[in-house]
Design a protein around this motif. Structure first.
Motif, PDB file in Angstrom:
ATOM      1  N   GLU A  35       0.807  -1.217   0.000  1.00 51.24           N
ATOM      2  CA  GLU A  35       0.000   0.000   0.000  1.00 51.24           C
ATOM      3  C   GLU A  35       0.838   1.265   0.000  1.00 51.24           C
ATOM      4  OE1 GLU A  35       0.628  -1.300   4.267  1.00 51.24           O
ATOM      5  OE2 GLU A  35       0.061  -2.238   2.348  1.00 51.24           O
ATOM      6  N   ARG A  36       2.169   1.156   0.197  1.00 50.62           N
ATOM      7  CA  ARG A  36       3.035   2.333   0.214  1.00 50.62           C
ATOM      8  C   ARG A  36       3.762   2.557  -1.107  1.00 50.62           C
ATOM      9  NH1 ARG A  36       3.811   4.430   5.186  1.00 50.62           N
ATOM     10  NH2 ARG A  36       4.118   6.300   3.912  1.00 50.62           N
ATOM     11  N   ILE A  37       3.502   1.728  -2.108  1.00 54.00           N
ATOM     12  CA  ILE A  37       4.145   1.937  -3.412  1.00 54.00           C
ATOM     13  C   ILE A  37       3.766   3.284  -4.025  1.00 54.00           C
ATOM     14  CG2 ILE A  37       4.254   1.053  -5.778  1.00 54.00           C
ATOM     15  CD1 ILE A  37       4.153  -1.744  -4.680  1.00 54.00           C
ATOM     16  N   PRO A  38       2.501   3.735  -3.948  1.00 53.51           N
ATOM     17  CA  PRO A  38       2.216   5.099  -4.434  1.00 53.51           C
ATOM     18  C   PRO A  38       2.985   6.186  -3.702  1.00 53.51           C
ATOM     19  CG  PRO A  38       0.185   3.837  -4.232  1.00 53.51           C
ATOM     20  CD  PRO A  38       1.259   3.020  -3.595  1.00 53.51           C
ATOM     21  N   ASP A  39       3.281   5.974  -2.406  1.00 57.58           N
ATOM     22  CA  ASP A  39       4.068   6.967  -1.671  1.00 57.58           C
ATOM     23  C   ASP A  39       5.505   7.021  -2.178  1.00 57.58           C
ATOM     24  OD1 ASP A  39       1.840   7.520  -0.169  1.00 57.58           O
ATOM     25  OD2 ASP A  39       2.414   6.223   1.501  1.00 57.58           O
ATOM     26  N   PRO A  95      -4.102  -4.235  -3.789  1.00 53.62           N
ATOM     27  CA  PRO A  95      -4.301  -3.330  -4.939  1.00 53.62           C
ATOM     28  C   PRO A  95      -4.015  -1.879  -4.557  1.00 53.62           C
ATOM     29  CG  PRO A  95      -6.124  -4.863  -4.738  1.00 53.62           C
ATOM     30  CD  PRO A  95      -5.308  -5.023  -3.495  1.00 53.62           C
ATOM     31  N   PHE A  96      -3.426  -1.142  -5.478  1.00 59.43           N
ATOM     32  CA  PHE A  96      -3.090   0.260  -5.242  1.00 59.43           C
ATOM     33  C   PHE A  96      -3.345   1.044  -6.521  1.00 59.43           C
ATOM     34  CE2 PHE A  96       0.694  -1.782  -6.854  1.00 59.43           C
ATOM     35  CZ  PHE A  96       1.164  -0.889  -7.809  1.00 59.43           C
ATOM     36  N   SER A  97      -3.358   2.336  -6.386  1.00 60.91           N
ATOM     37  CA  SER A  97      -3.525   3.228  -7.531  1.00 60.91           C
ATOM     38  C   SER A  97      -2.683   4.472  -7.303  1.00 60.91           C
ATOM     39  CB  SER A  97      -5.001   3.620  -7.723  1.00 60.91           C
ATOM     40  OG  SER A  97      -5.455   4.405  -6.637  1.00 60.91           O
TER      41      SER A  97
END
Length: 341
Positions: A35-39, A95-97
């Motif tokens: 969940e921290r990949i967008p960050d 899942p992330f966006s």
């Protein structure tokens, strides 16, 4: 052995194919939460995030030179790909966006021409805004358009070694059509190089699930899956080099390989109080959600009001004790007697 005993803990890989010198990625095997990949994408572009990211894989880098583009390719159906670059295991692959990054770009660069392209060919899901509407309007996005694009003269079918893959199979064509999208994006951007030279950052987010369909159709131990994996790795490396060169070496190209996303645990039940609570959105008189900018705004307003109050007091004191005898403009037309008094 750890991944086999605890499935879902580390289920994927986050790889950095190309990055400029201003972005400091460190070599190591530190797991990154899914969940921290967008960050990570936001921090590499110089944007702030709501929560600190205590991940050793990303260093500080050059604060005054940020990359002009971030390209994130998500590959479903495989835990890892043998790509060149730094690779980190993904912990809790959910899942992330990149909607938060896209919103930050539009907020800070609304008057310029940023390119924001988010595309999932297999799901026919596309999101293009700003300058991308004009430049990428010829990009094939639907399955029918992708199929027709493959059989044109300038398609990748004439240059790719298909090996065990077939042109007559729908699953193979879906996989190849996604590679065609990668080629077309780089080709369109090469004809509009001014987009890569402006001052606004660009964002490309692509989700590829063709390899997953090939694994379901033939099996992961099949020759078709092995050939498709090798073709995908070569295409991703080529795509990363092309995008990196188009932006003059000032772009970050990332790949997320995940077998399948772990859906968050949730109880799918319906409360009998749902109808009554929907009428009153805040039945317990709870406070509004905390905003992370509250302390900053509070200090700005507080010290501005204190400064204005002190300025009013000082100005009022000086006006009250001002000697009118030194002001020749106000008393210029008065008689001598009033001035003497």
């Amino acid at each position: 052995c750890f991944q086999c005993l605890f499935p879902g803990v580390c289920g994927g890989e986050f790889s950095i194919l190309r990055s400029p010198q201003s972005v400091a990625f460190r070599d190591g095997s530190w797991p990154i939460p899914g969940e921290r990949i967008p960050d990570v994408a936001a921090l590499t572009m110089g944007f702030s995030v709501e929560e600190d990211l205590p991940w050793p894989g990303l260093g500080v880098g050059d604060l005054f030179h940020r990359p002009q583009a971030t390209v994130l390719v998500t590959v479903k159906g495989v835990d890892k790909l043998p790509v060149k670059g730094f690779s980190y295991p993904i912990e809790n692959a959910v899942p992330f966006s990149l909607d938060s990054v896209a919103n930050a770009i539009h907020t800070l660069f609304s008057e310029e021409t940023p390119v924001v392209l988010q595309l999932a060919p297999s799901e026919e899901r596309v999101y293009m805004v700003g300058k991308a509407n004009a430049v990428f309007e010829d990009l094939s996005v639907t399955l029918r358009q992708l199929r027709n694009r493959l059989f044109q003269d300038s398609s990748i079918l004439s240059s790719l070694p298909l090996n065990s893959l077939s042109r007559n199979n729908e699953v193979d064509l879906l996989f190849l059509s996604e590679l065609q999208v990668l080629h077309d994006i780089a080709s369109l951007l090469s004809r509009h190089k001014h987009l890569a030279k402006d001052h606004s950052p660009d964002l490309y987010s692509l989700e590829l699930s063709g390899l997953e369909e090939v694994g379901k159709r033939y099996g992961e131990d099949s020759q078709q899956f092995k050939d498709a994996s090798q073709i995908l790795v070569d295409s991703l490396q080529k795509f990363a080099d092309e995008m990196f060169n188009l932006y003059g070496g000032n772009a970050v190209v990332e790949v997320v390989a995940v077998k399948e996303f772990n859906s968050p645990l949730s109880r799918k039940t319906r409360s009998i109080l749902q109808a009554s609570q929907s009428k009153n959105e805040n039945p317990y008189n709870l406070a509004y959600p905390y905003n992370y900018d509250y302390s900053v705004i509070f200090n700005i307003v507080l010290w501005m009001m204190i400064g204005l109050a002190l300025a009013v007091i000082v100005i009022s004191y000086n006006l009250w004790n001002m000697d009118p005898g030194y002001d020749s403009i106000i008393y210029r037309m008065t008689n001598q007697k009033i001035r003497m008094d």
